[in-house]
Design a protein around this motif. Sequence first.
Motif, PDB file in Angstrom:
ATOM      1  N   SER A 171      -4.492  -3.122  -2.133  1.00 47.51           N
ATOM      2  CA  SER A 171      -3.305  -2.311  -2.374  1.00 47.51           C
ATOM      3  C   SER A 171      -3.152  -2.059  -3.864  1.00 47.51           C
ATOM      4  N   SER A 172      -2.133  -1.282  -4.212  1.00 46.09           N
ATOM      5  CA  SER A 172      -1.888  -1.023  -5.628  1.00 46.09           C
ATOM      6  C   SER A 172      -1.545  -2.315  -6.370  1.00 46.09           C
ATOM      7  N   ALA A 173      -0.933  -3.278  -5.662  1.00 42.41           N
ATOM      8  CA  ALA A 173      -0.626  -4.566  -6.282  1.00 42.41           C
ATOM      9  C   ALA A 173      -1.911  -5.297  -6.658  1.00 42.41           C
ATOM     10  N   ASP A 174      -2.909  -5.242  -5.769  1.00 43.26           N
ATOM     11  CA  ASP A 174      -4.208  -5.860  -6.068  1.00 43.26           C
ATOM     12  C   ASP A 174      -4.888  -5.145  -7.231  1.00 43.26           C
ATOM     13  N   MET A 175      -4.779  -3.805  -7.251  1.00 46.11           N
ATOM     14  CA  MET A 175      -5.413  -3.027  -8.317  1.00 46.11           C
ATOM     15  C   MET A 175      -4.797  -3.357  -9.660  1.00 46.11           C
ATOM     16  N   LYS A 176      -3.499  -3.606  -9.725  1.00 44.15           N
ATOM     17  CA  LYS A 176      -2.862  -3.992 -10.979  1.00 44.15           C
ATOM     18  C   LYS A 176      -3.517  -5.246 -11.553  1.00 44.15           C
ATOM     19  N   LYS A 177      -3.772  -6.219 -10.684  1.00 39.88           N
ATOM     20  CA  LYS A 177      -4.409  -7.466 -11.131  1.00 39.88           C
ATOM     21  C   LYS A 177      -5.823  -7.205 -11.639  1.00 39.88           C
ATOM     22  N   ILE A 178      -6.562  -6.349 -10.915  1.00 36.73           N
ATOM     23  CA  ILE A 178      -7.941  -6.036 -11.312  1.00 36.73           C
ATOM     24  C   ILE A 178      -7.961  -5.324 -12.662  1.00 36.73           C
ATOM     25  N   LEU A 179      -7.076  -4.347 -12.828  1.00 40.02           N
ATOM     26  CA  LEU A 179      -7.036  -3.584 -14.075  1.00 40.02           C
ATOM     27  C   LEU A 179      -6.536  -4.437 -15.238  1.00 40.02           C
ATOM     28  N   ASP A 180      -5.547  -5.295 -14.968  1.00 36.36           N
ATOM     29  CA  ASP A 180      -5.051  -6.193 -16.009  1.00 36.36           C
ATOM     30  C   ASP A 180      -6.154  -7.148 -16.456  1.00 36.36           C
ATOM     31  N   SER A 181      -6.907  -7.659 -15.478  1.00 41.68           N
ATOM     32  CA  SER A 181      -8.004  -8.581 -15.794  1.00 41.68           C
ATOM     33  C   SER A 181      -9.076  -7.906 -16.635  1.00 41.68           C
ATOM     34  N   ALA A 182      -9.293  -6.598 -16.384  1.00 40.84           N
ATOM     35  CA  ALA A 182     -10.306  -5.846 -17.133  1.00 40.84           C
ATOM     36  C   ALA A 182      -9.779  -5.347 -18.472  1.00 40.84           C
ATOM     37  N   GLY A 183      -8.482  -5.542 -18.711  1.00 38.63           N
ATOM     38  CA  GLY A 183      -7.896  -5.102 -19.970  1.00 38.63           C
ATOM     39  C   GLY A 183      -7.743  -3.599 -20.082  1.00 38.63           C
ATOM     40  N   LEU A 184      -7.624  -2.912 -18.938  1.00 35.20           N
ATOM     41  CA  LEU A 184      -7.514  -1.452 -18.946  1.00 35.20           C
ATOM     42  C   LEU A 184      -6.046  -1.021 -18.958  1.00 35.20           C
ATOM     43  N   LYS A 185      -5.790   0.077 -19.640  1.00 31.26           N
ATOM     44  CA  LYS A 185      -4.442   0.634 -19.693  1.00 31.26           C
ATOM     45  C   LYS A 185      -4.252   1.603 -18.531  1.00 31.26           C
ATOM     46  N   TYR A 186      -3.071   1.589 -17.929  1.00 27.89           N
ATOM     47  CA  TYR A 186      -2.821   2.441 -16.766  1.00 27.89           C
ATOM     48  C   TYR A 186      -1.331   2.662 -16.585  1.00 27.89           C
ATOM     49  N   GLN A 187      -1.003   3.660 -15.749  1.00 31.24           N
ATOM     50  CA  GLN A 187       0.367   3.923 -15.324  1.00 31.24           C
ATOM     51  C   GLN A 187       0.378   3.903 -13.801  1.00 31.24           C
ATOM     52  N   LEU A 188       1.369   3.244 -13.225  1.00 31.56           N
ATOM     53  CA  LEU A 188       1.488   3.148 -11.771  1.00 31.56           C
ATOM     54  C   LEU A 188       2.701   3.928 -11.304  1.00 31.56           C
ATOM     55  N   HIS A 189       2.488   4.802 -10.324  1.00 36.51           N
ATOM     56  CA  HIS A 189       3.570   5.615  -9.770  1.00 36.51           C
ATOM     57  C   HIS A 189       3.630   5.392  -8.259  1.00 36.51           C
ATOM     58  N   ASP A 190       4.808   5.078  -7.732  1.00 34.25           N
ATOM     59  CA  ASP A 190       4.974   4.940  -6.289  1.00 34.25           C
ATOM     60  C   ASP A 190       5.189   6.310  -5.663  1.00 34.25           C
ATOM     61  N   VAL A 191       4.505   6.551  -4.556  1.00 33.72           N
ATOM     62  CA  VAL A 191       4.600   7.829  -3.847  1.00 33.72           C
ATOM     63  C   VAL A 191       5.162   7.552  -2.448  1.00 33.72           C
ATOM     64  N   PRO A 192       6.414   7.920  -2.185  1.00 31.42           N
ATOM     65  CA  PRO A 192       7.013   7.652  -0.871  1.00 31.42           C
ATOM     66  C   PRO A 192       6.246   8.349   0.256  1.00 31.42           C
ATOM     67  N   SER A 193       6.035   7.636   1.334  1.00 28.52           N
ATOM     68  CA  SER A 193       5.335   8.197   2.496  1.00 28.52           C
ATOM     69  C   SER A 193       5.727   7.387   3.727  1.00 28.52           C
ATOM     70  N   HIS A 194       5.915   8.088   4.845  1.00 23.98           N
ATOM     71  CA  HIS A 194       6.268   7.418   6.090  1.00 23.98           C
ATOM     72  C   HIS A 194       5.461   7.994   7.249  1.00 23.98           C
TER      73      HIS A 194
END
Length: 263
Positions: A171-194
């Motif tokens: 999930s995006s939560a897992d990706m945050k950890k991966i990107l943080d571990s790699a030291g990469l800069k990023y922006q996260l945006h939530d996209v509502p969907s049902h």
Amino acid sequence: MAGISLQNWECDDGEDNICLSFAFILCFVLPASLGEIDLLILSKVQARYPGVTINNDVVEPSADQISKYKERVAKTSNLENVKFTWHEETAYEFESRMNAEKKPKKWDFIHMIQVLYYVKDIPATVRYFHSLLETQAKLLIILVSGTSGWETLWKKYGSSFPLGDLCCYVSSADMKKILDSAGLKYQLHDVPSHMDITSCFIEGDKDGELLLDFLTETYEFSKNAPPELKRQVMEELRKPQCSEERDGKVVFNNNLGAIVVEP
């Protein structure tokens, strides 16, 4: 099914020559939607750079998917300046070929939309495609959100689903950890969907059974799942952490996370 669509174009604005390149990573795309996002992005680029010539290399291992992609292209207008080249190969084969040819190439935009569930080494895959970015490029990753019903369902029952090597949950939560571990800069945006999953609770409903297959990544889940697992999953899908009741319907929280990674 996995593939890549690579775009590069040049345009002369009368002063400086602008050179841009795109890489679109595709994976497990439904035939009806194959190429839809690519063509939408191309239309935006054409509006921004009218008259630009775009060289579009599509990498996709399935001959059937390539054929369907071509059909969509043939039915789309205003593609006179887009040149398509088709390559029947996987993303891994693409990476291997690029490395073997030793012809480094950079891209101005890469998107990986709903792709990373289907790669074996997610951190390595992200690192590789990130390494292909130009100095002012962007890598767009879209996955299910860490606040979605998917997160609740899969964190709790994913180990009970017989996935094998087909896919993994991320999930995006897992990706945050991966990107943080790699030291990469990023922006996260939530996209509502049902997603309306009411039919999942109608015994014998074929659409509902297909939806359950989709939610669990399990072929004929209703028939093949152990009765206790099926009972627990069906109960979980009705809980507020996964879904909500709206006008008599069960609406699944299908929120997405869009991550824009800097070079």
